[in-house]
Scaffold this motif. Sequence first.
Motif, PDB file in Angstrom:
ATOM      1  N   ILE A  90       0.691  -1.262  -0.080  1.00  0.00           N
ATOM      2  CA  ILE A  90      -0.077  -0.038   0.009  1.00  0.00           C
ATOM      3  C   ILE A  90       0.773   1.245  -0.130  1.00  0.00           C
ATOM      4  O   ILE A  90       0.556   2.217  -0.287  1.00  0.00           O
ATOM      5  N   ASN A  91       2.209   1.065   0.619  1.00  0.00           N
ATOM      6  CA  ASN A  91       3.005   2.142   0.531  1.00  0.00           C
ATOM      7  C   ASN A  91       3.988   2.377  -0.440  1.00  0.00           C
ATOM      8  O   ASN A  91       5.130   2.917  -0.363  1.00  0.00           O
ATOM      9  N   SER A  92       3.896   1.420  -1.568  1.00  0.00           N
ATOM     10  CA  SER A  92       4.861   1.453  -2.514  1.00  0.00           C
ATOM     11  C   SER A  92       4.870   2.791  -3.402  1.00  0.00           C
ATOM     12  O   SER A  92       3.843   3.450  -3.308  1.00  0.00           O
ATOM     13  N   LYS A  93       5.945   3.282  -3.945  1.00  0.00           N
ATOM     14  CA  LYS A  93       6.139   4.452  -4.521  1.00  0.00           C
ATOM     15  C   LYS A  93       6.451   4.341  -5.865  1.00  0.00           C
ATOM     16  O   LYS A  93       7.126   3.638  -6.521  1.00  0.00           O
ATOM     17  N   ASP A  94       5.975   5.537  -6.543  1.00  0.00           N
ATOM     18  CA  ASP A  94       6.256   5.562  -8.344  1.00  0.00           C
ATOM     19  C   ASP A  94       7.797   6.247  -8.302  1.00  0.00           C
ATOM     20  O   ASP A  94       8.715   6.188  -7.508  1.00  0.00           O
ATOM     21  N   TYR A  95       7.943   6.317  -9.531  1.00  0.00           N
ATOM     22  CA  TYR A  95       9.532   7.017  -9.934  1.00  0.00           C
ATOM     23  C   TYR A  95       9.674   8.184  -8.954  1.00  0.00           C
ATOM     24  O   TYR A  95      10.817   8.447  -8.612  1.00  0.00           O
ATOM     25  N   ASP A  96       8.546   8.973  -8.859  1.00  0.00           N
ATOM     26  CA  ASP A  96       8.873  10.274  -8.157  1.00  0.00           C
ATOM     27  C   ASP A  96       8.752  10.148  -6.636  1.00  0.00           C
ATOM     28  O   ASP A  96       8.800  10.825  -5.604  1.00  0.00           O
ATOM     29  N   LYS A  97       8.643   8.852  -6.202  1.00  0.00           N
ATOM     30  CA  LYS A  97       8.490   8.463  -4.836  1.00  0.00           C
ATOM     31  C   LYS A  97       7.190   9.041  -4.186  1.00  0.00           C
ATOM     32  O   LYS A  97       7.054   9.156  -3.079  1.00  0.00           O
ATOM     33  N   ARG A  98       6.103   8.933  -5.119  1.00  0.00           N
ATOM     34  CA  ARG A  98       4.826   9.381  -4.733  1.00  0.00           C
ATOM     35  C   ARG A  98       4.126   8.248  -4.318  1.00  0.00           C
ATOM     36  O   ARG A  98       4.246   7.119  -5.142  1.00  0.00           O
ATOM     37  N   THR A  99       3.337   8.150  -3.309  1.00  0.00           N
ATOM     38  CA  THR A  99       2.536   6.919  -3.054  1.00  0.00           C
ATOM     39  C   THR A  99       1.216   7.204  -3.256  1.00  0.00           C
ATOM     40  O   THR A  99       0.845   7.957  -3.861  1.00  0.00           O
ATOM     41  N   PRO A 100       0.445   5.834  -3.451  1.00  0.00           N
ATOM     42  CA  PRO A 100      -1.065   5.968  -3.990  1.00  0.00           C
ATOM     43  C   PRO A 100      -1.666   7.237  -3.139  1.00  0.00           C
ATOM     44  O   PRO A 100      -2.692   7.516  -3.911  1.00  0.00           O
ATOM     45  N   LEU A 101      -1.441   7.215  -1.874  1.00  0.00           N
ATOM     46  CA  LEU A 101      -2.298   8.143  -1.070  1.00  0.00           C
ATOM     47  C   LEU A 101      -1.863   9.652  -1.517  1.00  0.00           C
ATOM     48  O   LEU A 101      -2.846  10.378  -1.539  1.00  0.00           O
ATOM     49  N   HIS A 102      -0.602   9.794  -1.851  1.00  0.00           N
ATOM     50  CA  HIS A 102      -0.395  11.135  -2.416  1.00  0.00           C
ATOM     51  C   HIS A 102      -1.110  11.606  -3.449  1.00  0.00           C
ATOM     52  O   HIS A 102      -1.901  12.578  -3.571  1.00  0.00           O
ATOM     53  N   LEU A 103      -1.374  10.519  -4.388  1.00  0.00           N
ATOM     54  CA  LEU A 103      -2.150  10.884  -5.626  1.00  0.00           C
ATOM     55  C   LEU A 103      -3.536  10.932  -5.278  1.00  0.00           C
ATOM     56  O   LEU A 103      -4.176  11.770  -5.964  1.00  0.00           O
TER      57      LEU A 103
END
Length: 507
Positions: free
Chosen positions: A418-431
């Motif tokens: 659930i806390n995995s990050k995209d290339y910019d270290k943004r998490t699903p919760l950020h988005l």
Amino acid sequence: MISCFKKRGISMKDPRLAKAWKNLSQYSKSDKISLSQFQDIFSHEFSFLEHIAGNHLVVPDFVDFREKIESIYSKVEQCHDGEVASYIPQLARVDPEKFAVSICTIDGQVINLGDFDELLCVQSSCKPINYCLALEEHGLEKVHSHIGHEPSGQSFNELSLNSKGLPHNPLINSGAIMACSLIKPNLSIADRFDHVLTTWKKVTNSTSVGFNNSVYLSERETADRNYALAYFMRENNAFPEGTNLEKTLEFYFQCCSIETNTKNLAVLAATLANGGLNPFSNEKVFESSTIKNCLSLMNSCGMYDYSGEFSFHIGLPAKSGVSGVVYVVVPNTLGICIWSPRLDKHGNSVRAIQFCKELTKTFLFHNYDSLVTEQQDKINPRLVEEHEAAGKVQQLCYAAARGDTQYIQSLLIRGVDINSKDYDKRTPLHLAVCEGQFEAVKYLILHGADLLAKDRWGRCPLDEVKDSQSQAIKSWVKAWSPKVKATSKERSKKTGSKKSRTGIVEA
Ligand code: GLU
């Protein structure tokens, strides 16, 4: 290397290694083998070796998987309920204590427990293969102009046809007799049977598939019901034109009298799980569309009168035979065969049903397990490839941004963090916060998403909440945070920890 094979569930007798062992036999035990000699020995199996060494096999933690299967086996072995089939002496005489479980993954990792080398008669478990053969020979439309695809709701040998005067499905006796009438009808029965047996050898990748003549003779002698079914179908003009009824029945009895062991039947089930491709020979025995149709019917009609319940509780395609054999298919993962002759009132092996129940209690194998999130106690033994995992993270972030909580749920159950990050270290919760997806924000936080996870610019979801246009998100997070603080204070009193589940550090 040998211990690595064992750990991964690759048998020393794996046919894919036969050539390598032969090459190796030129060397004596004391010989030191150079790298180039090693490469020569395994030249044919290099990609297979890479697959094993890199542990890209479908069940990566095979040691743990095996342990769990062994413990289910031991538990189920304690059960002595049920009665052995007695309609023919050959089945009545089988030792009721026999018990075997064999598993084969689509990568050829194997487990064999108990009486896995003993020969057993396949009986009704021949029906899916005959259905596949009929489909490949004539196509879906033609086959189903003679057989339905509905569960019958009645016993497997009930004297009844559907509203079109056709057998209900190919996995009960009437439908299986009909499928036999469609397999190579212009050949002699001997050649028709050879055709079936050759297919069995291909799906099992084994030559030890035989025929039990005494079972066949007994089946023929006690076949009044099957004759009655065939005459009933002929009266309703259900057979293809020119069908020879006697020969069709003989051929059907022969197919039910095929004999093999659970080891081979697990490979058969793995071939079905692998869309028709045998994991050992790499031969495409059946088209994937044929397998899809066959598994659909096994799912709804494979377990006699218990088919609906089996599909509900176990959620996997399976086929049962009156000899106490059941094979089960976990699509894209593995095949299982269980054999124990004592049957319940439906004609299914008591231990096999128990084994399947324990199996789906332990592993996320039920068809619809992926929809349920609250099953942390169940294990997903399947491999998640790195690129696949990266793709899943992307999907999770995208689902969060779209506010698709249902898809978020299904990705989480498939093991995506659930806390995995995209290339910019943004998490699903950020988005989810940035896109104002209130339901998704709630869902993610309640399931452990970290409000303080920093992206590459040092911003955390809580910063996004402060800047959010969504009043609903702002107030919900505000109201929710003290609750977390309270519970984490309580918890930290007990554990001494200063950090909450969401990463909010206590003041
Ligand atoms: N040979 C049996 C019959 O045709 C099949 C029994 C079974 O496994 O369902 O009656």
